[in-house]
Design a protein around this motif. Structure first.
Motif, PDB file in Angstrom:
ATOM      1  N   TYR A   1       6.014   5.238   1.755  1.00  0.00           N
ATOM      2  CA  TYR A   1       5.385   6.426   2.346  1.00  0.00           C
ATOM      3  C   TYR A   1       4.704   5.999   3.633  1.00  0.00           C
ATOM      4  O   TYR A   1       3.810   5.155   3.591  1.00  0.00           O
ATOM      5  CB  TYR A   1       4.341   7.020   1.405  1.00  0.00           C
TER       6      TYR A   1
ATOM      7  N   LEU B   1      -0.594  -0.931  -5.160  1.00  0.00           N
ATOM      8  CA  LEU B   1       0.729  -0.877  -4.553  1.00  0.00           C
ATOM      9  C   LEU B   1       0.758  -1.779  -3.334  1.00  0.00           C
ATOM     10  O   LEU B   1      -0.241  -1.944  -2.645  1.00  0.00           O
ATOM     11  CB  LEU B   1       1.058   0.563  -4.124  1.00  0.00           C
TER      12      LEU B   1
ATOM     13  N   GLY C   1       0.275   6.972 -10.820  1.00  0.00           N
ATOM     14  CA  GLY C   1       0.375   6.321  -9.516  1.00  0.00           C
ATOM     15  C   GLY C   1       1.347   5.164  -9.461  1.00  0.00           C
ATOM     16  O   GLY C   1       1.425   4.462  -8.470  1.00  0.00           O
ATOM     17  N   CYS C   2       2.142   4.975 -10.521  1.00  0.00           N
ATOM     18  CA  CYS C   2       3.038   3.816 -10.541  1.00  0.00           C
ATOM     19  C   CYS C   2       4.379   4.107  -9.882  1.00  0.00           C
ATOM     20  O   CYS C   2       5.217   3.234  -9.760  1.00  0.00           O
ATOM     21  CB  CYS C   2       3.256   3.330 -11.973  1.00  0.00           C
ATOM     22  N   GLY C   3       4.599   5.347  -9.456  1.00  0.00           N
ATOM     23  CA  GLY C   3       5.824   5.653  -8.729  1.00  0.00           C
ATOM     24  C   GLY C   3       6.869   6.418  -9.524  1.00  0.00           C
ATOM     25  O   GLY C   3       8.012   6.546  -9.077  1.00  0.00           O
ATOM     26  N   LYS C   4       6.509   6.966 -10.673  1.00  0.00           N
ATOM     27  CA  LYS C   4       7.476   7.707 -11.495  1.00  0.00           C
ATOM     28  C   LYS C   4       7.962   8.958 -10.789  1.00  0.00           C
ATOM     29  O   LYS C   4       9.166   9.183 -10.644  1.00  0.00           O
ATOM     30  CB  LYS C   4       6.841   8.124 -12.837  1.00  0.00           C
ATOM     31  N   SER C   5       6.999   9.775 -10.347  1.00  0.00           N
ATOM     32  CA  SER C   5       7.388  11.027  -9.703  1.00  0.00           C
ATOM     33  C   SER C   5       8.178  10.752  -8.435  1.00  0.00           C
ATOM     34  O   SER C   5       9.153  11.433  -8.147  1.00  0.00           O
ATOM     35  CB  SER C   5       6.157  11.848  -9.344  1.00  0.00           C
ATOM     36  N   THR C   6       7.749   9.744  -7.705  1.00  0.00           N
ATOM     37  CA  THR C   6       8.453   9.401  -6.474  1.00  0.00           C
ATOM     38  C   THR C   6       9.914   9.098  -6.780  1.00  0.00           C
ATOM     39  O   THR C   6      10.816   9.577  -6.098  1.00  0.00           O
ATOM     40  CB  THR C   6       7.770   8.184  -5.818  1.00  0.00           C
TER      41      THR C   6
HETATM   42  N1  LIG Z   1       3.629  12.290  -0.115  1.00  0.00           N
HETATM   43  C1  LIG Z   1       3.024  11.107  -0.261  1.00  0.00           C
HETATM   44  N2  LIG Z   1       2.518  10.451   0.799  1.00  0.00           N
HETATM   45  C2  LIG Z   1       1.922   9.256   0.659  1.00  0.00           C
HETATM   46  N3  LIG Z   1       1.761   8.634  -0.513  1.00  0.00           N
HETATM   47  C3  LIG Z   1       2.234   9.226  -1.609  1.00  0.00           C
HETATM   48  C4  LIG Z   1       2.883  10.500  -1.553  1.00  0.00           C
HETATM   49  N4  LIG Z   1       3.253  10.855  -2.805  1.00  0.00           N
HETATM   50  C5  LIG Z   1       2.843   9.850  -3.608  1.00  0.00           C
HETATM   51  N5  LIG Z   1       2.239   8.880  -2.898  1.00  0.00           N
HETATM   52  C6  LIG Z   1       1.687   7.624  -3.424  1.00  0.00           C
HETATM   53  O1  LIG Z   1       2.717   6.934  -4.065  1.00  0.00           O
HETATM   54  C7  LIG Z   1       2.263   6.365  -5.274  1.00  0.00           C
HETATM   55  C8  LIG Z   1       3.148   6.790  -6.410  1.00  0.00           C
HETATM   56  O2  LIG Z   1       2.978   8.157  -6.627  1.00  0.00           O
HETATM   57  P1  LIG Z   1       3.728   8.947  -7.762  1.00  0.00           P
HETATM   58  O3  LIG Z   1       5.164   8.646  -7.695  1.00  0.00           O
HETATM   59  O4  LIG Z   1       3.338  10.365  -7.629  1.00  0.00           O
HETATM   60  O5  LIG Z   1       3.093   8.319  -9.061  1.00  0.00           O
HETATM   61  P2  LIG Z   1       3.202   8.805 -10.578  1.00  0.00           P
HETATM   62  O6  LIG Z   1       4.088  10.002 -10.638  1.00  0.00           O
HETATM   63  O7  LIG Z   1       3.747   7.626 -11.303  1.00  0.00           O
HETATM   64  O8  LIG Z   1       1.816   9.095 -11.008  1.00  0.00           O
HETATM   65  C9  LIG Z   1       0.825   6.811  -5.453  1.00  0.00           C
HETATM   66  O9  LIG Z   1       0.001   5.753  -5.113  1.00  0.00           O
HETATM   67  C10 LIG Z   1       0.655   7.921  -4.489  1.00  0.00           C
HETATM   68  O10 LIG Z   1      -0.631   7.896  -3.960  1.00  0.00           O
END
Ligand SMILES: Nc1ncnc2c1ncn2[C@@H]1O[C@H](COP(=O)(O)OP(=O)(O)O)[C@@H](O)[C@H]1O
Ligand SMILES: [Mg+2]
Lengths: 395, 303
Positions: free
Chosen positions: A13, A34, A64-69
């Motif tokens: 990101y 991270l 915050g481990c990157g699952k949703s990402t």
């Molecule tokens: N749009 C974004 N811009 C910058 N950082 C992001 C964004 N979305 C998520 N992050 C960061 O990426 C990391 C992983 O996020 P995310 O995948 O949402 O985690 P999870 O779903 O496992 O809780 C987090 O530290 C979050 O702060």
């Protein structure tokens, strides 16, 4: 047919303008561990998995481990920084979400608030190609599967959380997608409803037969739903395996602590090799390592050293004899079938789970707080981890 | 039995509480009610009274006039043109402003690096007062030395010609409404949860359907608000006529009910005429507002 392969997927990101100060965030904030590069924070890296057609894969890990990402990259809602994503063998990195033949269920349902339940489900189907009758049939079929037929004319506002979540799932399944992505779909529900919906998801999965990629931070959901579980931490995969594998043979201390509830207890101990056989020195008690682990540890080239010993709460048992380690009973939690004893052992808090009743169904009443007890464990219940890397020494 | 008793006392308690809160509400509203009584209700009542009275040039009521003022006003040959101009301004202004502000908001919706620049640019008209804008547009529209004719290579007379005067006024009034309305539309669009837009992307909804079936319905309360306020503003337009058109030979091409009222009230001191005109404009506006509430009932979705 929908296999999904992620090869060396990485997501960075870019730093957001005016948010530079965030680097000073305290370390308990999600994402604080991270990796940060000059291109931004690395939310996911080194992600490799081959998901088979009709498989149910769960991504699990702390917030915050990157699952949703990861899930959003699969959906096409987030750009993939590096690596390749294949769906059915076809590279789809640059493909629009709509061309990936996926459906997604969001954590906050993301229903269209101004449309009825029926329209929410029919909306994506209303394309020039499909007839009204066909749409109607599909919507009613999905509504029937999910038991929401009677709410078809209602708006989401007048539904309960569980009903809304069903509509969100309905909206996804009417499209009959090749793969179904779900991002913490149950985390907004209360505990009872969550259990109920979990069971329904298992049933649903049998009926609709598509590939599922499911994100949750709840290890129980991961264990009960997944064919395979991907445990993540700080943007890295920690382990991929069936629920049983991940539970029985955690690849490291993190996975061992994350999977299983209550959490595994960890102790400092010393691994000693004597006459070609390992044993663990636990607070002066010598416990032999079982043969199978012994063999693997030798193959791994493990040497005598201080280690971390992991013991699950239910593998600790109470003993009368004072030959065994002694601990101080803190809080006693009566859970019905089981009792959770929070013990203090050498300045560490540990948990022991034991049956609340004896064989004759009489309550055992000898767990008073503030008393002292002795506990033991079987050699085969030991998990041994490297003190520095946390790696499981016996796999 | 006990349940019934409990319910009764519960009800009186609630009632007492409600009376108490009502008193408090009135107390809190008192300042604005006083203000409204002096500056809004009294003038309103006085205008209604004036419209049925014989009022002299000093504004003093000299007797009951019945419907004479109305007959006189509606019989004047400049009344119908003024009514037509008023309606034209409303009919053109409201839809065009809505169209422009919604379009600009949709374009500016996504957060980009330069977003603050666009947002500021589109919002700028807000910071200009009506009379200042009138002066600026007057010089821009100037047929001989104006920027607009020069820039577009036109030879239009704008406010000095019967054909174009109303267009000049429309351009100005639309420009004036854009700033604030854009801001309202943009914040409404940005308030739509990201996940709903993402859901449309995953569901393969094309941008056209996304805009018309999802985004616009979801900002409909704001659209309705903008519609109502613009309608009222458009119906009340008078400043450009007075400031720009004032002495122009084409002034009669832009007269509205409000500018006519201004002329009759302040320049000619014909208070009867002025009162009838403002009541007519009020009733028209009221009618349109009621109509737009019918639209609200059908089309506006509140969260
Ligand atoms: N749009 C974004 N811009 C910058 N950082 C992001 C964004 N979305 C998520 N992050 C960061 O990426 C990391 C992983 O996020 P995310 O995948 O949402 O985690 P999870 O779903 O496992 O809780 C987090 O530290 C979050 O702060
Ligand atoms: Mg998440």
């Amino acid at each position: 047919m929908a296999s999904v392969s992620l090869r060396n997927i990485k997501k960075i990101y870019p730093p957001v303008a005016g948010e530079k100060k965030k680097h000073l965030s305290p370390s308990d904030e999600p994402g604080a561990n991270l990796e940060k590069t000059d291109r931004g924070i690395v939310a996911v890296q080194n992600f490799n998995i081959e998901i088979k057609d009709k498989e149910f894969v769960v991504l699990v890990g702390p917030s915050g481990c990157g699952k949703s990402t990861t899930l959003r990259m699969i959906a096409g809602l987030e750009e993939i920084t590096e690596g390749e994503l294949y769906i059915d063998g076809k590279l789809v990195n640059e493909l629009d979400p709509k061309d990936r033949d996926i459906a997604m269920v969001f954590q906050n349902y993301a229903l269209y608030p101004h449309m009825t339940v029926y329209d929410n489900m029919a909306f994506a189907l209303r394309k020039r190609t499909s007839s009204k009758e066909e749409i109607d049939r599909k919507v009613r079929e999905a509504a029937d599967i999910l038991g929401i037929t009677e709410y078809l004319d209602r708006k989401p506002k007048s539904l309960s959380g569980g009903q809304r979540q069903r509509v969100a799932i309905g909206r996804a399944i009417v499209r009959n997608p090749k793969s179904m992505l779900m991002d913490e779909p149950l985390s907004n529900l209360d505990a009872k409803l969550r259990n109920q919906m979990r069971a329904e998801l298992i049933r649903l999965r049998k009926k609709i037969n598509t590939t599922f990629i499911y994100v949750t931070h709840d290890q129980t959901e991961a264990m009960t739903l997944g064919d395979r579980i991907v445990v993540m931490k700080d943007g890295f995969i920690q382990q991929i395996g069936t629920p049983q594998e991940v539970f029985d043979k955690p690849s490291n201390q993190f996975v061992a602590g994350f999977i299983g509830t209550p959490q595994m207890n960890f102790f400092h101990a010393v691994l000693i090799e004597e006459n070609g056989h390992f044993c663990v020195d636990f607070d002066g008690f010598k416990v032999p390592v079982v043969d199978e682990d012994n063999r693997r540890m030798k193959a791994n080239g493990v040497k005598s050293a201080p280690i971390i010993l992991g013991l699950r709460p239910d593998s600790l048992s109470l003993v009368e004899s004072d030959q065994y380690p002694i601990a101080h009973v803190g809080v006693v939690e009566m859970m019905g079938t089981n009792v959770h004893l929070h013990l203090e052992f050498k300045g560490k808090d540990i948990i022991l789970v034991t049956q609340a009743k004896d064989e004759n169904q009489h309550l055992k009443l000898d767990y008073e707080s503030d008393s002292m007890i002795h506990f033991s464990f079987l050699p085969q219940s030991m998990y041994l981890f490297d003190i520095e890397t946390g790696k499981n020494l016996a796999i | 039995m006990r349940g019934v008793v409990a319910m009764k006392t519960g009800a009186t308690l609630k009632h007492r509480q409600r009376v108490k809160t009502r008193k408090k509400v009135f107390l809190l509203l008192l300042p604005i009610l006083l203000f409204a009584a002096v500056f809004i209700y009294y003038p309103f009542v006085r205008t209604v009274v004036n419209s049925f009275s014989l009022v002299n040039a000093k504004g003093i009521i000299k007797g009951f006039a019945g419907l004479d003022n109305y007959a006189y006003t509606y019989g004047r040959k400049d009344f119908l043109p003024a009514l037509r101009h008023t309606l034209t301004i409303a009919a053109v202004n409201v839809p065009i402003t809505l169209f422009i502000t919604i379009s600009l908001a949709l374009l500016a919706n996504k957060k980009r690096r330069l977003s603050p620049v666009y947002e500021t640019m589109f919002t700028l008209p807000m910071s200009v007062s009506m009379s200042a804008a009138c002066m600026i547009f007057k010089s821009m529209f100037s047929p001989s030395v104006g920027f607009i004719n020069y820039f577009f290579g036109l030879k239009l007379g704008w406010y000095e010609s019967q054909e174009t005067a109303l267009s000049a006024v429309l351009i100005l009034t639309i420009w004036m409404s854009i700033g604030f309305d854009f801001l309202l539309m943009l914040s409404a669009l940005r308030a739509i949860p990201d996940q709903i837009i993402e859901a449309t992307r995953v569901d393969g909804i094309n941008p056209f359907r996304r805009i018309f079936k999802v985004q616009i319905p979801l900002i409909s309360p704001t659209i309705f608000y903008v519609l109502c306020t613009n309608l009222v503003l458009a119906m009340m337009t008078s400043a450009p006529m007075i400031i720009i058109m004032g002495v122009s030979s084409a002034a009669s091409a832009t007269t509205t009910l409000m500018s006519m009222m201004y002329q009759s009230g302040f320049s000619s001191s014909d208070y009867g005429l002025a009162a009838v005109l403002s009541i007519s404009a009020f009733l028209l506006t009221l009618g349109f507002t009621i109509l737009s509430f019918v639209f609200e009932r059908k089309k506006v979705h509140y969260q």
